[in-house]
Design an enzyme around this catalytic site. Sequence first.
Site: not given
Length: 670
Positions: A59, A101, A165, A254, A256, A340, A449, A576
């Site tokens: 963006g 964008q 979004e 926002e 959840r 991650q 090993v 969360w």
Amino acid sequence: MIYNKIFTPLSLGFTALKNRLIMGSMHTGLEEEKQGFDKLSVFYQARAKGGVGLIVTGGVAPNRAGWLAPFALSLTSTKQCSDHAKITDAVHREDGKIALQILHAGRYGYHPLCVAPSRIKSPISLFTPWALSKRGIVSTISDFVRCAKLAQAAGYDGIEIMGSEGYLINQFLASHTNRRTDEWGGSFENRMRFPLEIVKATRESVGEKFIIIFRLSMLDLIEKGSSWEEIVMLAQALQANGVTIINTGIGWHEARIPTIAQAVPRAGFAWVTERLKQSVSIPLVATNRINHPEVAEKILEHNQADLISMARPFLADPEFANKAFTNRTKEINICIACNQSCLDHVFQKKRATCLVNPIACRETEFKLQVTHHKKRIAVIGAGPAGLAFSSFAAEKGHKVTLFEKANELGGQFNLAKRIPGKAEFQESLDYFKQRLQKAGVVVKLNQTVQLPDLQNTEFDIVVVATGIVPRTPYIAGIEHPKVISYIELLTGQKNVGNNIAIIGAGGIGFDVASYLLHPHDKQADEHFYQEWGIDKSYQHRGGLAAHTNIESSRRIYLCQRKNSKLGQNLGKTTGWIHRTSLKHHKVEMLAGVEYTKIDDNGLHIKQGGIERVLSVDHIITCAGQMALRDLYEPLKEKFESVFIIGGADQALELDAARAIRQGAELAETL
Ligand code: FAD
Ligand code: NAP
Ligand code: SF4
């Protein structure tokens, strides 16, 4: 060709896309770095060379108020065009196409200048936005148009207007955030005036031969979000006013409810795009949790969408499209939706990369050159660290032998893949398997090993990648038959009852709880919508279900000694989700626990000085791990070059991203 639909070109009238794959918008963190445009141009060039039909940039703000964060990338003047031209030239050199964008953050802007239709703070922001005046709205529309015009001058093939979004345009559309009483608020006709004026004025300004994508929020997942009828009305108006393609947006930031994490079933929101297909004739793009060409092909085959947008999968593998085109699906490094190293990094203001592809966003720095000094290398342990090192080292030309004590490659990934949502870890193992084969690594399974095994061998270098051993906590009664380790549980060696206490609430403690609570069969996908309250029949605004009631099959206590909130160190963008899911299932999360003993009655604890017995059928230990490095020191006495990577090097705060990166980086230096 296996993927006929994906590789059917799409005519847009004035131009055509060579296939149906779009690389979706993603902020990488390179945008704000020194020489960021040089690095970005190499990053995007690699993806264009990899065959994707169209790239959408991260963006870019049309003005200062639209910044996501202070000094975020914006495009507001002609002098910035030459920087952007580095990107567009690089992409065009590879016969690719790229759209810029335009993203105005509105009240999600992390700065005091942020604006919105009304002065209402978002639950995830620090700053209360200024309500735009009527003049402010008109000048914001002009800023969008200016940005589009500059993008055209910089050589972009089009723009994407970010309308979803929960960003500014979305804030105008929903009465949740738009409480205006003038012509920009109130009825839906008024609320959609802002995006429509932007689209109309932009089309007029850039002419007919320029791609305009509008990212439309088709499922807000918030209360007082758009109704389905409003979405259809807006989509039809966008089509009538010159939008070329409509992209799908799912969920406000926002909300959840997970929208791209591992918990979301593959292609779990394609049904939303499919719903809109009946109401418009311009091409529609399906998005979210699409990471495999088979999944993409199926969506196109079933006419759920005309195009497929994937963002993270192109971080994981820049050559995704070409590999699919040439029937080399097994060679695709599949994105495992972990967040991650990409989103979590961006949230921590670090440069994005990828857990399964540590070269992502480091294209100008990571140099893997063919070696002129071939070495014979023994690698001990075929977990992610050993697999990554062996692949990269062999690709450089070294002669690598990989020893693994188990009967399969993968180390702890073979446990991780059993956790609900993590089945895709198997894809990473399949990927590495073929890479080892292609690079000529000699794999020796079922070989533990020991020091004498490597004596009198001709290896020049030994790499210890033996991983970890789980920690057994010292608690009176720990040897009681009620106690089992997470390995015994996940490998199916032992079964458990319905009342469980878990000792340790790190990543593995949370995963074990999820394993015990979630269905492992075909019902898992439907369980996702039920658990998170998503109504696929779309009877309510925002696509939210009226009630969510989860029946728990098990009673679980998740314990830790620390006083802090449980799961505090889980991923920034996913922690969360894990915490909320356990709450849905009524897991009792206990912090500040002292374990006193284990006996036939269960786990005896003290919490805040109060004694309590958790009368459970089983106690599962997930109490962290210790490095397994016994071979390292003795090997150093026998060999000149011995290296140690992954969990064997450092078990604390180990994750697969570090294990794989360390493997790749060591190979780069040899
Ligand atoms: P390991 O994966 O432990 O591999 C070591 C290998 O060495 C093993 O295969 C072992 O058999 C072999 N070995 C040991 N000794 C010898 C010997 N003497 N001879 C031959 N072979 C030997 N990480 C994440 O980043 N994200 C996640 O979502 C995630 N989820 C997880 C879920 C679970 C349930 C578990 C258990 C782990 C998870 N992890 C996750 C952690 C991740 O799997 C580890 O960080 C990673 O596997 C460490 O890689 P490694 O190669 O260092 O060690
Ligand atoms: P961890 O995250 O370090 O958690 C270990 C847990 O055990 C902590 O809750 C700790 O809490 C407890 N503990 C430590 N020593 C103990 C002792 N002596 N007695 C009792 N409890 C003890 O380790 P992990 O859960 O084993 O995970 C290993 C690695 O895998 C992690 O570093 C993580 O990065 C990775 N992983 C990641 C994910 C993911 O989704 N990203 C998932 C799984 C695993 P107290 O000390 O407060 O009791
Ligand atoms: Fe996908 Fe994880 Fe890589 Fe992000 S870090 S691109 S989610 S595999």
